[in-house]
Design a protein around this motif. Sequence first.
Motif, mmCIF file in Angstrom:
data_model
loop_
_atom_site.group_PDB
_atom_site.id
_atom_site.type_symbol
_atom_site.label_atom_id
_atom_site.label_comp_id
_atom_site.label_asym_id
_atom_site.label_seq_id
_atom_site.Cartn_x
_atom_site.Cartn_y
_atom_site.Cartn_z
ATOM 1 N N LEU A 125 0.862 -1.322 -0.078
ATOM 2 C CA LEU A 125 -0.224 -0.036 0.114
ATOM 3 C C LEU A 125 0.922 1.285 0.124
ATOM 4 C CD1 LEU A 125 -2.946 -0.776 2.725
ATOM 5 C CD2 LEU A 125 -3.261 -0.826 -0.037
ATOM 6 N N SER A 126 1.999 0.496 0.467
ATOM 7 C CA SER A 126 2.609 2.165 0.619
ATOM 8 C C SER A 126 3.686 2.760 -0.211
ATOM 9 C CB SER A 126 4.174 2.170 1.327
ATOM 10 O OG SER A 126 4.524 1.347 1.841
ATOM 11 N N SER A 127 3.580 1.999 -1.427
ATOM 12 C CA SER A 127 4.474 1.457 -2.486
ATOM 13 C C SER A 127 4.159 2.716 -3.651
ATOM 14 C CB SER A 127 4.519 0.409 -3.512
ATOM 15 O OG SER A 127 5.267 0.252 -4.385
ATOM 16 N N PRO A 128 4.880 3.139 -4.192
ATOM 17 C CA PRO A 128 4.387 4.543 -5.320
ATOM 18 C C PRO A 128 3.985 3.643 -6.412
ATOM 19 C CG PRO A 128 6.506 4.871 -4.489
ATOM 20 C CD PRO A 128 6.377 3.682 -3.625
ATOM 21 N N ARG A 129 3.999 2.685 -7.204
ATOM 22 C CA ARG A 129 3.265 2.093 -7.716
ATOM 23 C C ARG A 129 2.381 1.058 -7.192
ATOM 24 N NH1 ARG A 129 8.048 0.234 -12.371
ATOM 25 N NH2 ARG A 129 8.701 2.143 -12.081
ATOM 26 N N THR A 130 1.556 1.479 -6.125
ATOM 27 C CA THR A 130 0.558 0.843 -5.777
ATOM 28 C C THR A 130 -0.465 0.537 -6.464
ATOM 29 O OG1 THR A 130 -0.788 -0.173 -3.610
ATOM 30 C CG2 THR A 130 -0.268 2.528 -4.119
ATOM 31 N N ARG A 131 -1.610 -0.151 -6.291
ATOM 32 C CA ARG A 131 -3.093 -0.504 -7.229
ATOM 33 C C ARG A 131 -3.713 -0.392 -6.442
ATOM 34 N NH1 ARG A 131 -2.101 -5.127 -11.901
ATOM 35 N NH2 ARG A 131 0.167 -4.585 -12.860
ATOM 36 N N PHE A 132 -3.642 -0.438 -5.315
ATOM 37 C CA PHE A 132 -4.637 -0.342 -4.415
ATOM 38 C C PHE A 132 -4.794 0.938 -3.843
ATOM 39 C CE2 PHE A 132 -3.036 -3.936 -3.383
ATOM 40 C CZ PHE A 132 -3.996 -4.787 -3.020
ATOM 41 N N ARG A 133 -5.707 1.793 -4.852
ATOM 42 C CA ARG A 133 -5.991 3.046 -4.964
ATOM 43 C C ARG A 133 -7.369 3.778 -4.567
ATOM 44 N NH1 ARG A 133 -1.900 5.311 -5.961
ATOM 45 N NH2 ARG A 133 -0.530 5.042 -7.589
ATOM 46 N N GLU A 134 -8.705 2.240 -3.672
ATOM 47 C CA GLU A 134 -9.851 1.929 -3.199
ATOM 48 C C GLU A 134 -9.946 1.607 -2.257
ATOM 49 O OE1 GLU A 134 -12.532 0.980 -6.509
ATOM 50 O OE2 GLU A 134 -11.887 2.244 -7.918
ATOM 51 N N ARG A 135 -10.643 2.340 -0.978
ATOM 52 C CA ARG A 135 -10.788 1.988 -0.062
ATOM 53 C C ARG A 135 -11.565 0.398 -0.137
ATOM 54 N NH1 ARG A 135 -10.515 4.508 5.138
ATOM 55 N NH2 ARG A 135 -11.468 3.020 6.699
ATOM 56 N N SER A 184 -11.902 -13.304 13.712
ATOM 57 C CA SER A 184 -12.276 -12.688 14.836
ATOM 58 C C SER A 184 -10.873 -12.306 16.063
ATOM 59 C CB SER A 184 -12.935 -13.822 15.322
ATOM 60 O OG SER A 184 -12.038 -15.063 15.686
ATOM 61 N N LEU A 185 -10.219 -13.083 15.446
ATOM 62 C CA LEU A 185 -8.732 -13.128 15.873
ATOM 63 C C LEU A 185 -7.961 -12.008 16.550
ATOM 64 C CD1 LEU A 185 -7.437 -16.621 15.974
ATOM 65 C CD2 LEU A 185 -8.625 -15.095 17.901
ATOM 66 N N VAL A 186 -7.766 -10.717 14.947
ATOM 67 C CA VAL A 186 -7.377 -9.877 14.697
ATOM 68 C C VAL A 186 -8.393 -8.422 14.228
ATOM 69 C CG1 VAL A 186 -5.736 -8.706 13.065
ATOM 70 C CG2 VAL A 186 -5.565 -11.346 13.971
ATOM 71 N N ARG A 187 -7.965 -7.338 14.649
ATOM 72 C CA ARG A 187 -8.768 -6.107 13.542
ATOM 73 C C ARG A 187 -7.830 -5.143 13.779
ATOM 74 N NH1 ARG A 187 -11.144 -5.902 20.229
ATOM 75 N NH2 ARG A 187 -9.375 -4.543 20.426
ATOM 76 N N VAL A 188 -8.482 -4.773 12.549
ATOM 77 C CA VAL A 188 -8.058 -4.586 11.287
ATOM 78 C C VAL A 188 -8.149 -3.285 10.917
ATOM 79 C CG1 VAL A 188 -6.698 -3.885 9.157
ATOM 80 C CG2 VAL A 188 -6.742 -6.446 10.099
ATOM 81 N N GLN A 189 -8.297 -2.089 11.416
ATOM 82 C CA GLN A 189 -8.357 -0.716 10.751
ATOM 83 C C GLN A 189 -7.464 -0.284 9.459
ATOM 84 O OE1 GLN A 189 -6.642 -0.924 14.496
ATOM 85 N NE2 GLN A 189 -8.871 -1.409 14.785
ATOM 86 N N ILE A 190 -8.756 0.562 8.498
ATOM 87 C CA ILE A 190 -7.518 1.205 7.634
ATOM 88 C C ILE A 190 -7.909 2.969 7.123
ATOM 89 C CG2 ILE A 190 -7.805 1.566 4.620
ATOM 90 C CD1 ILE A 190 -9.933 -1.921 4.918
ATOM 91 N N GLU A 191 -6.235 3.304 7.694
ATOM 92 C CA GLU A 191 -6.642 4.295 7.804
ATOM 93 C C GLU A 191 -6.322 5.389 6.886
ATOM 94 O OE1 GLU A 191 -3.126 7.923 10.059
ATOM 95 O OE2 GLU A 191 -3.635 6.050 10.787
ATOM 96 N N GLU A 192 -7.463 6.607 6.280
ATOM 97 C CA GLU A 192 -7.600 6.511 4.631
ATOM 98 C C GLU A 192 -6.027 8.532 4.836
ATOM 99 O OE1 GLU A 192 -10.112 8.791 0.841
ATOM 100 O OE2 GLU A 192 -10.635 7.256 2.343
ATOM 101 N N ARG A 193 -5.230 8.466 3.539
ATOM 102 C CA ARG A 193 -4.393 9.191 4.216
ATOM 103 C C ARG A 193 -4.112 10.178 2.662
ATOM 104 N NH1 ARG A 193 0.874 6.733 7.343
ATOM 105 N NH2 ARG A 193 -0.228 6.541 9.306
ATOM 106 N N ARG A 223 -3.996 12.486 -3.497
ATOM 107 C CA ARG A 223 -4.940 11.430 -3.933
ATOM 108 C C ARG A 223 -4.543 10.253 -2.682
ATOM 109 N NH1 ARG A 223 -1.041 8.353 -7.775
ATOM 110 N NH2 ARG A 223 0.816 7.840 -7.026
ATOM 111 N N PRO A 224 -5.629 9.372 -2.903
ATOM 112 C CA PRO A 224 -5.901 8.921 -1.466
ATOM 113 C C PRO A 224 -5.087 7.746 -0.867
ATOM 114 C CG PRO A 224 -7.436 8.039 -3.131
ATOM 115 C CD PRO A 224 -6.639 9.675 -3.603
ATOM 116 N N ARG A 225 -4.392 7.574 -0.070
ATOM 117 C CA ARG A 225 -3.496 6.637 -0.067
ATOM 118 C C ARG A 225 -3.920 6.169 1.812
ATOM 119 N NH1 ARG A 225 1.000 4.789 -1.887
ATOM 120 N NH2 ARG A 225 1.523 6.859 -3.448
ATOM 121 N N TYR A 226 -3.436 4.598 1.009
ATOM 122 C CA TYR A 226 -4.106 3.864 2.702
ATOM 123 C C TYR A 226 -2.882 3.311 3.396
ATOM 124 C CZ TYR A 226 -8.282 4.454 0.339
ATOM 125 O OH TYR A 226 -9.377 5.222 -0.503
ATOM 126 N N HIS A 227 -3.410 2.859 4.897
ATOM 127 C CA HIS A 227 -2.029 3.006 5.762
ATOM 128 C C HIS A 227 -3.692 1.554 6.783
ATOM 129 C CE1 HIS A 227 1.559 2.465 7.788
ATOM 130 N NE2 HIS A 227 0.656 2.979 9.557
#
Length: 595
Positions: free
Chosen positions: A366-376, A394-403, A427-431
């Motif tokens: 996701l942090s790569s300049p050429r990432t293809r993940f452009r949509e949440r 059910s064991l891991v909670r993941v948060q998607i932060e939009e920057r 443009r949005p980038r996700y973390h």
Amino acid sequence: MSRGKKSRSSSRRGAARRRVPVAEPLKPGQQAQAPGLTLRSYQVGAMPLVNRILERMRLEEFFREYLPADDPRCRFPTAQALLVLVRNVLLSREPVYAVGAWAARFAPDLFNLWEEQVALLHDDRLGRCLTRLFRGTGPELILAVVRHVIAEYQVSLDELHNDSTTVSFYGAYQEAREEGQRLGRATHAITWGYSKDHRPDLKQLLYTLTVSHDGGVPVYFTSHSGNVVDDTTHCATWDLLCQLVGSTDFLYVADCKLASEENLRHIARKGRFVTVMPRTHGEDEKFRTRLRQSPQAIRWEPLYDKTDEGGKVTDRLFVCADEWLSSQGYRLLWYRSTRKAELDQATRARHVQRALGALTELRERLSSPRTRFRERGKVQQAVDNLLAECEVESLVRVQIEEREDAKYRQARPGRPSKDTKYKKETRPRYHLTWELDPVAFENAEREDGIFPLLTNDRQLTAEEVLRAYKRQPIIEKRFSQLKTDFAVAPVYLKDVGRIQGLLAIYFFVLLVQTLLERELRQAMARKGIESLPLYPEGRPCSRPTTARVIEVFEPIQRHLLIAGDDEPQCLVTELTSLQSQIIKLLGLSPADYGR
């Protein structure tokens, strides 16, 4: 000479050029010569032990009775050729085209053949024999052989275990893409399905086997197309087992694929079953919810402990004091195993560790300049797939932060200067960030080691039900031997009818192998022998296997020494004390072995 005709001499030269060299016929054994002396050597190995079992099984007689009659012009009886295949799979497992060369290493009388017949064991003849076996293999032949074996070896049929495995195939098998008919019999489709070998890229057939708990003796088998699911095979299998046993008073044990409403209702009308309830049933979630919310409300009673050879406790088994009922009215017993709890905890740790590694990799993408993940939505889908694949939703909670990722570009093209104007592009980038859910971990730990069993037998105690199901790995051992010792795949045949015939050969091989193993162990028990020095360096073996016995007998040979016109002298490799002991335990004479 007229046009289009050739001289006789030129025709002869052409025929000479086209002549294909013919291989010399196979002659049994190996020969060495010296002036006035001839030594012919043959392999013996464990063949007499195997022949002893085959004679008691009367397998050749059943082949002659149930298979199509041989053509009067046939120079090699089908029954004898099939028995050569049975011996080959058990002792060596050569491909069909190499069986003749393998058989030529042995003395012909060990196969009940003449020396001239060994040269006739080529792949074409063996293939035709497999076709005849395909035409004749049905419930009648299998049941006739097994009924005789049960009576001959006094095999108990009060508890039978059923399971299935898949046999994978390399290649296209275009002619077997769909089920069909050949020679009046149904043929299977070699196709894709749920692979128990974890090879979804390969086509397959389904191989279903039933064994007795008394020594794990195979009592019935059948094969199906590769896309057939297990839960559709149980009703027909149970009906045939009723014919074999002669009554419905036997315990039928199988895995969770048995636990469909149709299967259980079919068996429960007259018979008895034990199976494990799948996680998809509503009763499973009800019990687990109660266990998570009120663990103190569940009372566990100890059943028994399992110990290793040194007396150390390796597992403690408990049962829920309160019996439950399934939605269909069958007994539902909940068990807890300390060993299974340890395994569940270790498996969960591996899954979580794998998921965290995959999340770290996804975050870097996701942090790569050429990432293809452009949509949440795409990011969320990737996270969901990852957690589902690792089974940790059910064991891991993941948060998607939009920057916001800002980038400045010149408003107009040209060389930049102090007056150049820039415009801001965003443009949005996700973390990703994540954390482990402590409540979910606590709930999962409470469920560690528990499993439910279903039965309609109300006379069995909770311990008897559990022990019956714990004997299910007997059949897994047979599948392991099928795929390792006997190397059921790859299959060097293209014709699906011959493949189905070969699968029948493997059933008879499993039967011979199991009976030899069972006879040796029972003889040891009768003689009060706790172990045999079968392992390397003479280490003791308390439960001998057929594979190890075959290895121990491999060096034995027979030699015929001929001096001039004198009568041949028969010499057999001197037996070790271990070999002599095994021969006596199996009811043979060491003095006559291999002669």
